[in-house]
Structures are given as C-alpha cells and as structure tokens.
Motif scaffolding. Structure first.
Motif, PDB file in Angstrom:
ATOM      1  N   ARG A 183       8.063  10.003  -1.647  1.00 21.06           N
ATOM      2  CA  ARG A 183       7.132   8.889  -1.399  1.00 21.06           C
ATOM      3  C   ARG A 183       5.834   9.072  -2.194  1.00 21.06           C
ATOM      4  NH1 ARG A 183       8.008   5.550   3.746  1.00 21.06           N
ATOM      5  NH2 ARG A 183      10.257   5.425   3.708  1.00 21.06           N
ATOM      6  N   TYR A 235      14.124  -8.957  -2.247  1.00 25.81           N
ATOM      7  CA  TYR A 235      14.551  -7.643  -1.769  1.00 25.81           C
ATOM      8  C   TYR A 235      14.290  -6.634  -2.879  1.00 25.81           C
ATOM      9  CZ  TYR A 235      18.720  -8.224  -4.633  1.00 25.81           C
ATOM     10  OH  TYR A 235      19.557  -8.411  -5.698  1.00 25.81           O
ATOM     11  N   ALA A 236      14.225  -5.370  -2.483  1.00 28.06           N
ATOM     12  CA  ALA A 236      13.973  -4.322  -3.468  1.00 28.06           C
ATOM     13  C   ALA A 236      14.557  -3.018  -2.968  1.00 28.06           C
ATOM     14  CB  ALA A 236      12.467  -4.168  -3.674  1.00 28.06           C
ATOM     15  N   SER A 289      11.460  -7.315   8.368  1.00 28.02           N
ATOM     16  CA  SER A 289      12.357  -7.133   7.223  1.00 28.02           C
ATOM     17  C   SER A 289      13.718  -6.605   7.646  1.00 28.02           C
ATOM     18  CB  SER A 289      11.753  -6.135   6.238  1.00 28.02           C
ATOM     19  OG  SER A 289      10.563  -6.640   5.715  1.00 28.02           O
ATOM     20  N   LYS A 301      -0.594   0.906   6.892  1.00 26.81           N
ATOM     21  CA  LYS A 301      -0.337  -0.548   6.887  1.00 26.81           C
ATOM     22  C   LYS A 301       0.140  -1.032   8.251  1.00 26.81           C
ATOM     23  CE  LYS A 301       2.816  -0.297   3.624  1.00 26.81           C
ATOM     24  NZ  LYS A 301       2.889   1.068   3.132  1.00 26.81           N
ATOM     25  N   TYR A 324      15.395  -2.939   1.086  1.00 24.42           N
ATOM     26  CA  TYR A 324      14.508  -3.634   2.024  1.00 24.42           C
ATOM     27  C   TYR A 324      14.427  -5.084   1.569  1.00 24.42           C
ATOM     28  CZ  TYR A 324      12.637   1.030   3.238  1.00 24.42           C
ATOM     29  OH  TYR A 324      12.482   2.332   3.646  1.00 24.42           O
ATOM     30  N   GLY A 325      14.465  -6.049   2.503  1.00 23.08           N
ATOM     31  CA  GLY A 325      14.363  -7.451   2.096  1.00 23.08           C
ATOM     32  C   GLY A 325      13.755  -8.317   3.180  1.00 23.08           C
ATOM     33  N   GLU A 333       4.839  -7.271   4.987  1.00 23.05           N
ATOM     34  CA  GLU A 333       4.390  -5.931   4.619  1.00 23.05           C
ATOM     35  C   GLU A 333       5.494  -5.343   3.744  1.00 23.05           C
ATOM     36  OE1 GLU A 333       4.374  -2.525   7.438  1.00 23.05           O
ATOM     37  OE2 GLU A 333       4.696  -1.893   5.363  1.00 23.05           O
ATOM     38  N   ILE A 334       5.321  -5.461   2.429  1.00 22.66           N
ATOM     39  CA  ILE A 334       6.399  -5.109   1.498  1.00 22.66           C
ATOM     40  C   ILE A 334       5.861  -4.326   0.302  1.00 22.66           C
ATOM     41  CG2 ILE A 334       7.730  -7.146   2.187  1.00 22.66           C
ATOM     42  CD1 ILE A 334       6.945  -8.537  -0.326  1.00 22.66           C
ATOM     43  N   ARG A 391      13.616   5.258  12.468  1.00 24.32           N
ATOM     44  CA  ARG A 391      12.869   6.468  12.835  1.00 24.32           C
ATOM     45  C   ARG A 391      12.857   6.546  14.352  1.00 24.32           C
ATOM     46  NH1 ARG A 391       8.126   4.540   9.111  1.00 24.32           N
ATOM     47  NH2 ARG A 391       8.767   5.414   7.126  1.00 24.32           N
ATOM     48  N   GLY A 404       0.859  -1.184   0.000  1.00 27.79           N
ATOM     49  CA  GLY A 404       0.000   0.000   0.000  1.00 27.79           C
ATOM     50  C   GLY A 404       0.885   1.220   0.000  1.00 27.79           C
ATOM     51  N   GLY A 407       8.758  -6.394  -4.515  1.00 27.18           N
ATOM     52  CA  GLY A 407       8.899  -7.582  -3.666  1.00 27.18           C
ATOM     53  C   GLY A 407       7.656  -8.459  -3.751  1.00 27.18           C
ATOM     54  N   TYR A 421      13.815   0.912  -2.476  1.00 26.51           N
ATOM     55  CA  TYR A 421      12.662   1.814  -2.354  1.00 26.51           C
ATOM     56  C   TYR A 421      13.185   3.158  -1.875  1.00 26.51           C
ATOM     57  CZ  TYR A 421       8.254   3.699  -0.526  1.00 26.51           C
ATOM     58  OH  TYR A 421       7.168   4.496  -0.252  1.00 26.51           O
TER      59      TYR A 421
HETATM   60  P1  5GP Z   1       9.186   2.340   5.392  1.00 29.66           P
HETATM   61  O1  5GP Z   1      10.497   3.017   5.140  1.00 29.66           O
HETATM   62  O2  5GP Z   1       8.028   3.314   5.307  1.00 29.66           O
HETATM   63  O3  5GP Z   1       9.188   1.540   6.652  1.00 29.66           O
HETATM   64  O4  5GP Z   1       8.969   1.290   4.204  1.00 29.66           O
HETATM   65  C1  5GP Z   1       9.061   1.726   2.867  1.00 29.66           C
HETATM   66  C2  5GP Z   1       8.481   0.669   1.963  1.00 29.66           C
HETATM   67  O5  5GP Z   1       9.277  -0.507   1.982  1.00 29.66           O
HETATM   68  C3  5GP Z   1       7.062   0.266   2.328  1.00 29.66           C
HETATM   69  O6  5GP Z   1       6.274   0.235   1.128  1.00 29.66           O
HETATM   70  C4  5GP Z   1       7.242  -1.133   2.881  1.00 29.66           C
HETATM   71  O7  5GP Z   1       6.088  -1.942   2.645  1.00 29.66           O
HETATM   72  C5  5GP Z   1       8.417  -1.626   2.059  1.00 29.66           C
HETATM   73  N1  5GP Z   1       9.124  -2.756   2.668  1.00 29.66           N
HETATM   74  C6  5GP Z   1       9.350  -2.996   3.972  1.00 29.66           C
HETATM   75  N2  5GP Z   1      10.007  -4.145   4.139  1.00 29.66           N
HETATM   76  C7  5GP Z   1      10.202  -4.668   2.904  1.00 29.66           C
HETATM   77  C8  5GP Z   1      10.817  -5.876   2.422  1.00 29.66           C
HETATM   78  O8  5GP Z   1      11.305  -6.726   3.158  1.00 29.66           O
HETATM   79  N3  5GP Z   1      10.837  -6.057   1.074  1.00 29.66           N
HETATM   80  C9  5GP Z   1      10.288  -5.164   0.209  1.00 29.66           C
HETATM   81  N4  5GP Z   1      10.334  -5.455  -1.093  1.00 29.66           N
HETATM   82  N5  5GP Z   1       9.694  -4.022   0.632  1.00 29.66           N
HETATM   83  C10 5GP Z   1       9.646  -3.775   1.962  1.00 29.66           C
END
Ligand code: 5GP
Length: 206
Positions: free
Chosen positions: A148, A73-74, A37, A18, A81-82, A101-102, A44, A12, A106, A76
């Motif tokens: 974002r 992993y990807a 992850s 989320k 993030y993985g 939650e990815i 933060r 999302g 991913g 972002y």
């Molecule tokens: P945030 O920095 O806001 O915590 O996360 C940024 C984005 O990375 C969010 O869309 C979250 O769902 C995604 N994300 C978090 N963990 C993983 C992961 O293990 N793999 C992938 N592909 N995306 C992730």
C-alpha cells in the motif's frame, strides 16, 4: 430551486483516514449518501457485507462488469473494486450529494463521465504520519502495508488531477472543510443547468 445532487469523489492514500472522515461527515451533516462499492477483497474483521462493501468473488465481479452494472472499476493491490451504477444514479436524481470513496484510476473515469464531479484528495500532514497511521490501524500485515505504501508513491503523482486537497490534521476541521467545498460545488455552473436554462428562456422571452 430544485437541483440535482453533486457527485463527490474522495481519494487519498491508504491509512489517511478517509473512512473516518466520511462517517463523521454523514453523522454531522444532512443530505449526503455514501456509495457502497463492490470488491473482491476479503472482509476485514468487523466488516459486514452490504455495509462497508458488497463482497464478491472474482467471477461475480466479472459478471457485474459484463452486465454494465458498474459506473467504474479498478484493480488495487491485486483486488478489484467498483462503484454500482444504480445507487449513484438514483441518489443524484433525488438531489442527494453522493460520495464515492475510490482510488485514482476510478476517480479519473468518473471525471471523464461526469465533468461536474468534485474531486477531493485527502492528504496526511506528513509522510511519516501516513506510515504511522497505517501501522497503528493494525488491520493489514506488514507485507500488505508495504504494498500500500508502494501504491501511495504512484498515487502521489496523480494529485494534480484533483480539484482540492484536504489535509487530515484534525478530524472535525477536515470534515467541516469538506462540507464547505461541497456546498460551493452546488453553485457550479454545470450543476445548475436546469435553473440557468429556465431563467435564460424567461429573459429571452422579454
Ligand atoms: P480498502 O481495501 O482499503 O478498503 O480500499 C483500497 C482502495 O480501494 C482505497 O483507495 C479505496 O478508496 C479504493 N476503492 C474502494 N472502493 C472503490 C471503488 O468502487 N472503485 C475504485 N476505483 N476504488 C475503490
């Protein structure tokens, strides 16, 4: 009837809520495991290593990739993030429904590896509501918020790859709908192979 757990992917737009939905789901219903992850993003305020994420340097993250320790992993918004492989596989084998939650890249990798995974996409009630929530959260700078929102534009084109949308209009309703969708997925043919094989063999033995 023993069954393996369902793999649930939740994506999302940033700021859609989320994290809050996941926390409430786990508090309200039993049987869920939430994958933690690995990331190269800085923690933060209030985030702890091993709770929201496993925080790593880029070098450590590269090593995890080369040791094949991540299911996917990807990148972002300039950070990696993985999903750690061990925890996901252990929990599924124990019959837990595991939630990842990815983001979308991913999610697509997971669907390719695990075709019976359930892919859910959390939507805001409107575009304006999303911008407002991201700003109200107050955890990101104006620059990061813009990055974002830019990313959200690209993600908006990927929603059709998901199985269901969940509109986060009301937290409790959204959590209950998510739980119902996951319960339905338990009955999906691909998630019941062992049972189907057993009964089929019995019938064929008549
Ligand atoms: P945030 O920095 O806001 O915590 O996360 C940024 C984005 O990375 C969010 O869309 C979250 O769902 C995604 N994300 C978090 N963990 C993983 C992961 O293990 N793999 C992938 N592909 N995306 C992730």
């Amino acid at each position: 009837m023993k069954r393996k757990g369902v793999l649930v992917v939740v994506s999302g737009f940033s700021g859609v809520g989320k994290g809050t939905i996941m926390r409430r789901l786990i508090e309200k219903y039993e049987g869920y495991a939430l994958s933690i992850s690995a990331t190269t993003r800085a923690p933060r305020d209030g985030e702890t290593d091993g709770k929201e994420y496993f925080f790593h340097t880029r070098e450590e993250f590269r090593q995890m990739i080369s040791r094949d320790e991540l299911v996917e992993y990807a990148c972002y918004c300039d950070n990696y993030y993985g999903t750690p492989r061990n925890y996901v596989e252990e929990q599924m084998a124990r019959g837990k429904d595991i939630i990842l939650e990815i983001e979308i890249q991913g999610a697509l990798k997971i669907k390719a590896k695990y075709p019976d995974a359930l892919l859910l996409f959390v939507m805001p009630p409107s575009g304006d509501a999303l911008r407002q929530r991201l700003t109200d959260r107050g955890t990101e700078s104006a620059e990061v918020i813009e990055a974002r929102l830019e990313r959200a534009k690209a993600e908006a084109d990927g929603i059709e790859s998901y199985d269901y949308i969940l509109v986060n209009d009301n937290l409790e309703d959204c959590v209950d709908r998510m739980h119902e969708l996951i319960r339905c997925q338990h009955w999906q043919v691909g998630n019941n192979e062992e049972f189907i094989d057993k009964v089929r063999t019995e019938i064929k033995g008549f």
